[in-house]
Design an enzyme around this catalytic site. Structure first.
Site, mmCIF file in Angstrom:
data_model
loop_
_atom_site.group_PDB
_atom_site.id
_atom_site.type_symbol
_atom_site.label_atom_id
_atom_site.label_comp_id
_atom_site.label_asym_id
_atom_site.label_seq_id
_atom_site.Cartn_x
_atom_site.Cartn_y
_atom_site.Cartn_z
ATOM 1 N N ASP A 20 0.873 -1.162 0.000
ATOM 2 C CA ASP A 20 0.000 0.000 0.000
ATOM 3 C C ASP A 20 0.921 1.226 0.000
ATOM 4 O OD1 ASP A 20 -2.330 1.640 0.441
ATOM 5 O OD2 ASP A 20 -1.699 1.771 2.534
ATOM 6 N N ASP A 61 -0.199 5.111 0.929
ATOM 7 C CA ASP A 61 -0.466 6.112 1.958
ATOM 8 C C ASP A 61 -0.417 5.494 3.353
ATOM 9 O OD1 ASP A 61 -2.668 8.516 0.376
ATOM 10 O OD2 ASP A 61 -1.117 7.264 -0.488
#
Length: 411
Positions: A193, A195
């Protein structure tokens, strides 16, 4: 009748001790069944399980040899029933428990010992993966990590993991539990991922602040967290509020993105060790591409902002990268590259990552909220992102050469 004898030798380590004990065993006609040796602060500890098919005074020979070598040597008879139990135990599946923290408190040993005993597990081996603490007493740069090898009968792994998570939280220690297999040290694909995982920010929040709509975007996010909106609905609502944002703001935010601690070291080693790396993000390709150029990711998959006449339109191109899409991309990349799913690693922090974490051979929740940590199989909260290397099984000593190369001045 075959006799089985466990030889235990300890004392000040010096060259030639293994050779001397080996000659004594050979002269007695012993067969080697198992052996283990370690040296700590100059003290050697050697154990060898041997078998004798004929009469011989092995105990006397070992005692005399030990005296010559400066070792205290014991010879312990192992009965048939005890040997059978040992053989059965050695054939059981192994669990790997990894303890991680900036510093490991000694009290955690008693707690872990009690936890494993309560689940019928034997601690077969414990060893340190992290580097040594500096002489000045400062915490090691990459934290402290100890790996434990466990064996036992019909262990309820999920119950053990739940209790380990609670125990670790109480002591400020990450406790990760993996089932050992050939794949554990043969992972080949790592997907992240973006953020709050690779960067210490949520980009959509930064964009909203610059556009003066942060409170409105945060309200939509809160509704999604309450379950009133699914990811795609909330994402579209938040995007709509960014309509009219000047494209130049994207470049300004990209230049200021704060990297997660440990990410540069992690990526340097993953690339050096030949892993394929990818970003699978519900964020934006503009920023994922920036990280790809800076850190060397092999591929990126994120949401493409629609920009017209230098302005954000508030829309994104299909398909939107949501939880299902992330898990699907993980499968797709693995299949395309010829990797089994057991060879994949996924790292993320949010509920939107849970399906990807569940699909991966090794799914790691990184600095995640309690709900995500409880549902993920592994989690890291106390160290930087480079602690992923410990969960793959790498020792700090194995990686030191690469770190020195990176720190060395270039001509």
């Amino acid at each position: 009748m075959t006799r089985r004898i466990l030889m235990r030798a300890s004392g000040q380590a010096r060259p030639g001790q293994l050779a001397g004990l080996g000659r004594a065993l050979a002269k007695s006609g012993a067969r080697l069944l198992d052996i283990n040796q370690s040296v700590t602060f100059g003290i050697v500890s050697l154990e060898a399980l041997v078998a004798l098919d004929h009469e011989a005074d092995l105990e006397g020979a070992l005692g005399a040899t030990g005296a010559e070598l400066g070792l205290d040597v014991q010879a312990i008879q192992i009965g048939a029933e005890e040997y059978h139990r040992w053989s059965v135990q050695a054939s059981r599946p192994r669990l790997i428990m990894t303890l991680l923290a900036p510093r490991l408190p000694a009290g955690i040993l008693a707690e872990v010992g009690g936890l494993t005993a309560a689940h019928g597990l034997t601690v077969e081996l414990m060893h340190r993966l992290s580097g040594r603490e500096p002489l000045d007493g400062e915490a090691p740069a990459q934290g402290s990590c100890v790996e434990c090898w466990l064996r036992g009968d019909e262990v309820d792994v999920e119950a053990l993991r739940e209790k380990a998570l609670a125990l670790g939280a109480a002591h400020g220690v990450d406790i990760a539990l993996q089932e050992d297999s050939i794949w554990r040290t043969h992972r080949r694909l790592v997907c992240f991922d973006m953020d709050s995982t690779l960067i210490q920010a949520e980009v959509i929040d930064e964009l909203a602040r610059r556009h003066g709509v942060y409170d409105e975007v945060a309200e939509v996010t809160e509704r999604a967290m309450r379950g009133e909106l699914d990811f795609q609905q909330s994402f579209r609502e938040r995007m709509a509020k960014l309509k009219g944002l000047d494209e130049s703001v994207l470049a300004e935010i990209a230049d200021e993105l704060p990297l997660m601690d440990g990410v540069e070291r992690l990526m340097r080693h993953l690339k050096r060790l030949g892993y394929r790396t990818a970003i699978l993000s519900g964020g934006f390709t503009y920023f994922a591409r920036y990280l790809q150029q800076r850190l060397g990711f092999d591929e990126i998959h994120a949401n493409e902002l629609v920009i017209e006449n230098g302005k954000v339109t508030g829309e994104v191109r299909e398909p939107i990268v949501d939880a299902d899409r992330k898990a699907g991309l993980l499968h797709e990349i693995a299949r395309r590259e010829g990797f089994s799913m057991e060879q994949t690693i996924a790292v993320g922090d949010g509920a939107n990552d849970l399906k990807m974490l569940a699909a991966a051979g090794l799914g790691i929740a990184f600095r995640a909220k309690p709900l995500v940590r409880s549902q993920a199989r592994q989690s890291i909260s106390t160290l930087g992102l480079d602690a992923v290397l410990y969960l793959i099984g790498y020792r700090q000593a194995d990686l030191d050469g690469g770190d020195r190369e990176a720190e060395a001045p270039h001509a």
